[in-house]
Design an enzyme around this catalytic site. Sequence first.
Site, PDB file in Angstrom:
ATOM      1  N   CYS A 143      32.763  34.943  73.868  1.00  0.00           N
ATOM      2  CA  CYS A 143      33.505  35.216  75.099  1.00  0.00           C
ATOM      3  C   CYS A 143      33.002  34.422  76.297  1.00  0.00           C
ATOM      4  CB  CYS A 143      33.467  36.714  75.396  1.00  0.00           C
ATOM      5  SG  CYS A 143      31.795  37.400  75.582  1.00  0.00           S
TER       6      CYS A 143
ATOM      7  N   HIS B  57      31.318  41.784  77.244  1.00  0.00           N
ATOM      8  CA  HIS B  57      32.436  40.852  77.164  1.00  0.00           C
ATOM      9  C   HIS B  57      32.610  40.141  78.501  1.00  0.00           C
ATOM     10  CE1 HIS B  57      35.856  39.232  75.109  1.00  0.00           C
ATOM     11  NE2 HIS B  57      36.752  39.703  75.972  1.00  0.00           N
TER      12      HIS B  57
ATOM     13  N   ASP C 266      42.488  37.032  78.819  1.00  0.00           N
ATOM     14  CA  ASP C 266      41.325  37.039  77.926  1.00  0.00           C
ATOM     15  C   ASP C 266      41.469  35.902  76.917  1.00  0.00           C
ATOM     16  OD1 ASP C 266      39.136  37.537  76.396  1.00  0.00           O
ATOM     17  OD2 ASP C 266      39.603  39.624  75.961  1.00  0.00           O
TER      18      ASP C 266
END
Length: 667
Positions: free
Chosen positions: A414, A458, A474
Amino acid sequence: MNRLNPSQFDLLTLASGVAIVAHMPHLPLWFNASLCILLAIRWSQRHWRAHWGAAPIWLRLPMTLALPTVIIAQYGNLFGREPGSALAVGLLVLKLGESERPRDARAAVTFACFVLMAALLFDQGLVISVLIVLGLIPQLLALRALEPQPPGVDASSRKIHQELRVAIPSALLALAAAAPLAIAMFLFLPRLAQPLWGTSAADSNKTGLSDRMTPGSMGELLTDDSAAFRVGFSGPPPPAQQRYWRSLVLSRFDGTTWWRARSALIDPGSPGFEALGAALDYELTLEPTQQTWLVALDLPALAPQGFLRNDEFSLIGDKPVSETTRYHLRSILDYRLRDLSPRLRRASLVLPPGFNPRAQELAQQWRHQWTDDRAVIAAALQRFHDQFTYTLAPPPLGLNSVDDFLFDTRAGYCEHFSSAFVVLMRAAGIPARVVVGYQGGYWNEFGQYLVVRQSDAHAWAEIWRDDAGWIRVDPTAAVSPVRVQLGSHAASAGEASWFGSSWLLGMRNRWDLVNRLWNQAIVQFNTLQQQGLLTKFGIERADWNQLAIAFGICCALLLGLGLVWALRRDRRTGDALDRHFSLLERKLARAGHARLPSQGPTHFAERLAPQQPGAAGLIEQYIRLRYAQMSPDPHALLVFARSVTEFRVAGVVQKRIRDDLEPRNVS
């Protein structure tokens, strides 16, 4: 005074060793090795201590002076949990080096109990608490072995297993008898708002997320399976795709590292967003982070007491979260962020000069090709989906980290995807920023709550569109959709199959429920909860005087119950002499030598003399103590009681084998 016999010295060494082991996880390896060597050398003297004795003063004095010196060299001072515990265990080993008499041994055991309990300053979890309680048993065994022996009892030749056989029942009984008083003290002894020693709570070394992010810095955190926080909802939990837990916005970038910029506070009367859906109420229990910000489901509508909400919708306080903290929150999952001040726009577009030229060139090509921001965003996400892989072990990156990631390594997690995506957006003229927090969580069916672990950490992006405001994007979901849908354990299952195991996940959830109950009932029991203990008795908020009275009443009740139990026991079984004679009779009856109703003690002894001379001798002792004088001699009574306790019927094993081999008459 007599010297310690070998069995007493063994138990003293065991008690000290248990206390030292409790501190080893947070002490340097070289220090632990030194303690083990000194402890082993001291224990090796157990058989020839009579000739050597305690360590000479010319050796003990330099070691005592060297101990604080090496601790200061390691930690910089003698104050704090780590240097304090190192000093304590070091002094305990030095104390063992001079313990030759029972008085010194008792002092060493008392200090070992203090050192053992000090381990709770580092961890107050259920497992370590149970281990600490079990660690008290060797201390009680050592104290039991150090009790004065009655005249005529030679304990110097007693083996360690014989000592344990006598000491373990009394040690366990003492521990069980002390438990009710300890519970009363825990409940009613007035508590301080802060620890008396001025140190922070346990687990302060766990910091969770940082306010700085360099691609690759979350790697260790993403493999940490410890709980970060737990959430209980007033209704059904949100779906997995909406479980984004916001911590901080990182808007400043120097080419390799992102960090948090200064932000303004939001006027409480102005929400700063437009709610497009219903609010969600929940209670969040956050583990210690040693950071000044909280975690909230994106987007928090209000800040809890003691915290403020800034214009980036982070919840910021003025003190670090140094203990487990529970707070109520309300969040809006469907929203529109409608404000973009000139300051935030500039901060969301700036890129450091001279870094990542290939990424900037690619973004500018997209901008020349498409004027619509949505097309540029779609091109970036499509590139991630087609050319990149998700892994927790990415290749290292150089100075131009985004260029290396986009055009060379093309593998990461991430941090890499969000950093590269935001750089591409800014280079294309689209305001963008990085948001760090947690995503996902495991729903615990047994406790009906959501547990979010450190491995769920994250990072995602937010981009600004004039027609829609700030929008969460995302980019990790474009590469690994399973990371968002099923959580980090599913995304990592390919690299660590055990981590994604369903049965292991179920076991973790069950164990986490036990830990949650422990935290709520024990670790989080604070002054406010203590003041509400007497609510059922008409006292809304008990002060320390009322708590002290309640504690006194509990102590009186416990003493009264103990006295009643002791008196009833005496009336039922007679005095101490008769109780031990009854114990001897029970041992003999189990071995097939029961006393007949018509036999008195004398005839019983005569009958046992050929087969059980030891038992016959004990019965003759009983006859002398019971009938030859008005009251038994206390010292002789102690000798008799100890002899009966240690007595084993001879030939019991042989008799059982013989009975098993004899044919049985079956009619």
